[in-house]
Motif scaffolding. Sequence first.
Motif, PDB file in Angstrom:
ATOM      1  N   GLN A  54       0.817  -1.211   0.000  1.00  0.00           N
ATOM      2  CA  GLN A  54       0.000   0.000   0.000  1.00  0.00           C
ATOM      3  C   GLN A  54       0.849   1.259   0.000  1.00  0.00           C
ATOM      4  O   GLN A  54       0.438   2.296  -0.486  1.00  0.00           O
ATOM      5  CB  GLN A  54      -0.929   0.001   1.224  1.00  0.00           C
ATOM      6  CG  GLN A  54      -1.963  -1.109   1.210  1.00  0.00           C
ATOM      7  CD  GLN A  54      -2.959  -0.951   0.077  1.00  0.00           C
ATOM      8  OE1 GLN A  54      -3.494   0.123  -0.133  1.00  0.00           O
ATOM      9  NE2 GLN A  54      -3.191  -2.011  -0.666  1.00  0.00           N
ATOM     10  N   SER A  55       2.028   1.171   0.559  1.00  0.00           N
ATOM     11  CA  SER A  55       2.896   2.345   0.682  1.00  0.00           C
ATOM     12  C   SER A  55       4.001   2.310  -0.367  1.00  0.00           C
ATOM     13  O   SER A  55       4.838   1.407  -0.373  1.00  0.00           O
ATOM     14  CB  SER A  55       3.516   2.389   2.085  1.00  0.00           C
ATOM     15  OG  SER A  55       4.563   3.333   2.133  1.00  0.00           O
ATOM     16  N   ASP A  56       3.999   3.293  -1.244  1.00  0.00           N
ATOM     17  CA  ASP A  56       5.065   3.385  -2.229  1.00  0.00           C
ATOM     18  C   ASP A  56       6.401   3.663  -1.547  1.00  0.00           C
ATOM     19  O   ASP A  56       7.447   3.190  -1.998  1.00  0.00           O
ATOM     20  CB  ASP A  56       4.752   4.493  -3.237  1.00  0.00           C
ATOM     21  CG  ASP A  56       5.813   4.599  -4.311  1.00  0.00           C
ATOM     22  OD1 ASP A  56       6.139   3.562  -4.914  1.00  0.00           O
ATOM     23  OD2 ASP A  56       6.326   5.701  -4.518  1.00  0.00           O
ATOM     24  N   ALA A  57       6.377   4.437  -0.476  1.00  0.00           N
ATOM     25  CA  ALA A  57       7.610   4.744   0.245  1.00  0.00           C
ATOM     26  C   ALA A  57       8.253   3.469   0.796  1.00  0.00           C
ATOM     27  O   ALA A  57       9.474   3.314   0.777  1.00  0.00           O
ATOM     28  CB  ALA A  57       7.327   5.728   1.382  1.00  0.00           C
ATOM     29  N   LEU A  58       7.428   2.549   1.276  1.00  0.00           N
ATOM     30  CA  LEU A  58       7.945   1.291   1.809  1.00  0.00           C
ATOM     31  C   LEU A  58       8.554   0.442   0.687  1.00  0.00           C
ATOM     32  O   LEU A  58       9.606  -0.169   0.863  1.00  0.00           O
ATOM     33  CB  LEU A  58       6.832   0.513   2.520  1.00  0.00           C
ATOM     34  CG  LEU A  58       7.233  -0.800   3.202  1.00  0.00           C
ATOM     35  CD1 LEU A  58       8.355  -0.572   4.200  1.00  0.00           C
ATOM     36  CD2 LEU A  58       6.019  -1.427   3.888  1.00  0.00           C
ATOM     37  N   LEU A  94      13.520  -1.491  -2.360  1.00  0.00           N
ATOM     38  CA  LEU A  94      14.357  -1.425  -3.559  1.00  0.00           C
ATOM     39  C   LEU A  94      15.712  -0.791  -3.270  1.00  0.00           C
ATOM     40  O   LEU A  94      16.759  -1.315  -3.658  1.00  0.00           O
ATOM     41  CB  LEU A  94      13.639  -0.625  -4.653  1.00  0.00           C
ATOM     42  CG  LEU A  94      12.397  -1.264  -5.274  1.00  0.00           C
ATOM     43  CD1 LEU A  94      11.735  -0.280  -6.232  1.00  0.00           C
ATOM     44  CD2 LEU A  94      12.734  -2.563  -5.990  1.00  0.00           C
ATOM     45  N   GLU A  95      15.700   0.333  -2.590  1.00  0.00           N
ATOM     46  CA  GLU A  95      16.928   1.095  -2.404  1.00  0.00           C
ATOM     47  C   GLU A  95      17.826   0.502  -1.321  1.00  0.00           C
ATOM     48  O   GLU A  95      19.031   0.745  -1.307  1.00  0.00           O
ATOM     49  CB  GLU A  95      16.580   2.545  -2.075  1.00  0.00           C
ATOM     50  CG  GLU A  95      15.921   3.266  -3.255  1.00  0.00           C
ATOM     51  CD  GLU A  95      15.409   4.645  -2.895  1.00  0.00           C
ATOM     52  OE1 GLU A  95      15.630   5.083  -1.741  1.00  0.00           O
ATOM     53  OE2 GLU A  95      14.773   5.282  -3.758  1.00  0.00           O
ATOM     54  N   THR A  96      17.242  -0.285  -0.411  1.00  0.00           N
ATOM     55  CA  THR A  96      18.032  -0.865   0.676  1.00  0.00           C
ATOM     56  C   THR A  96      18.606  -2.233   0.315  1.00  0.00           C
ATOM     57  O   THR A  96      19.787  -2.503   0.580  1.00  0.00           O
ATOM     58  CB  THR A  96      17.174  -1.002   1.953  1.00  0.00           C
ATOM     59  OG1 THR A  96      16.661   0.283   2.313  1.00  0.00           O
ATOM     60  CG2 THR A  96      18.005  -1.552   3.103  1.00  0.00           C
ATOM     61  N   THR A 130       9.283  -7.995 -15.450  1.00  0.00           N
ATOM     62  CA  THR A 130       9.376  -8.479 -14.075  1.00  0.00           C
ATOM     63  C   THR A 130       9.957  -7.373 -13.205  1.00  0.00           C
ATOM     64  O   THR A 130      10.905  -6.699 -13.603  1.00  0.00           O
ATOM     65  CB  THR A 130      10.290  -9.722 -14.012  1.00  0.00           C
ATOM     66  OG1 THR A 130       9.745 -10.740 -14.851  1.00  0.00           O
ATOM     67  CG2 THR A 130      10.424 -10.246 -12.589  1.00  0.00           C
ATOM     68  N   SER A 131       9.396  -7.177 -12.025  1.00  0.00           N
ATOM     69  CA  SER A 131       9.888  -6.133 -11.127  1.00  0.00           C
ATOM     70  C   SER A 131      11.264  -6.507 -10.585  1.00  0.00           C
ATOM     71  O   SER A 131      11.642  -7.676 -10.556  1.00  0.00           O
ATOM     72  CB  SER A 131       8.910  -5.907  -9.971  1.00  0.00           C
ATOM     73  OG  SER A 131       8.762  -7.086  -9.199  1.00  0.00           O
ATOM     74  N   ALA A 132      12.010  -5.495 -10.166  1.00  0.00           N
ATOM     75  CA  ALA A 132      13.384  -5.710  -9.708  1.00  0.00           C
ATOM     76  C   ALA A 132      13.441  -6.610  -8.475  1.00  0.00           C
ATOM     77  O   ALA A 132      14.341  -7.454  -8.355  1.00  0.00           O
ATOM     78  CB  ALA A 132      14.048  -4.370  -9.414  1.00  0.00           C
TER      79      ALA A 132
END
Length: 292
Positions: A70-74, A79-81, A108-110
């Motif tokens: 639900q949270s794009d930030a999460l 992804l970034e971590t 396919t997503s990363a």
Amino acid sequence: MVFFIHRTGPFAPLYQPPSHAPLLQVPRNSSTQRREEDKETKRTRIIAMAEQNQTDAGRHQEVGHKSLLQSDALYQYILETSVYPREPEPMKELRELTAKHPWNIMTTSADEGQFLNMLLKLINAKNTMEIGVYTGYSLLATALALPEDGKILAMDINRENYELGLPVIKKAGVDHKIEFKEGPALPVLDEMVKDEKNHGSYDFIFVDADKDNYLNYHKRLIDLVKVGGLIGYDNTLWNGSVVAPPDAPLRKYVRYYRDFVLELNKALAVDPRIEICMLPVGDGITLCRRIK
């Protein structure tokens, strides 16, 4: 870092299920001595959290990635971590190349690519198959995970998309592991099933193709994967639309394919030949381990 463009036009948000559960439940305090200002402070905090949650959900709907969070930030945090810092350079190059393609939502997503790469190493896969290739991000994740003499039978109806990513795959030095066949997969599978030497010969099979044929694929693939081997079906949560109410405002193609996804999910759940695990990774992936 860009990994998908915003979803617009035909790729608008498919379905965002409403949340009926309270966002935060505060235990009741039976003490009559609790001060009114403390109650008001807590109430203000709850309202602020609810408003932030609604803001996050709204932002998430506008993002073109295939995450069920639900949270794009999460999702960005994941992804970034843990994903981008460990992503092999060829996969990063292919992901960014694919992001410029008008049909990039098909890739396919990363995070799912990272999952597949590790899964293949864990099961020591050597002989694999992929139905539905697109530009080859999941194919590259597989090829990098396999040993030097590993093999992938890759099938797709569109060679042009595959050839978009092929230079990156060649640069990664893994193109020799791939046998690409252009055209519908079912006739190829029918021929393979006829030859008993193909039965039980595959360690892993990944399906990310036409959803209306998923059950037809399963009827054939169950003979080709070895006992103890895995079949992975992608998009089995179909962007959350599997739980959409009958009157939900779904796009025609989403509603059409959703019925086939629901049919597949029901069939896999009662198939005695497999153990299953449905994971909310990417757009949902169901792993089927053949047990007999």
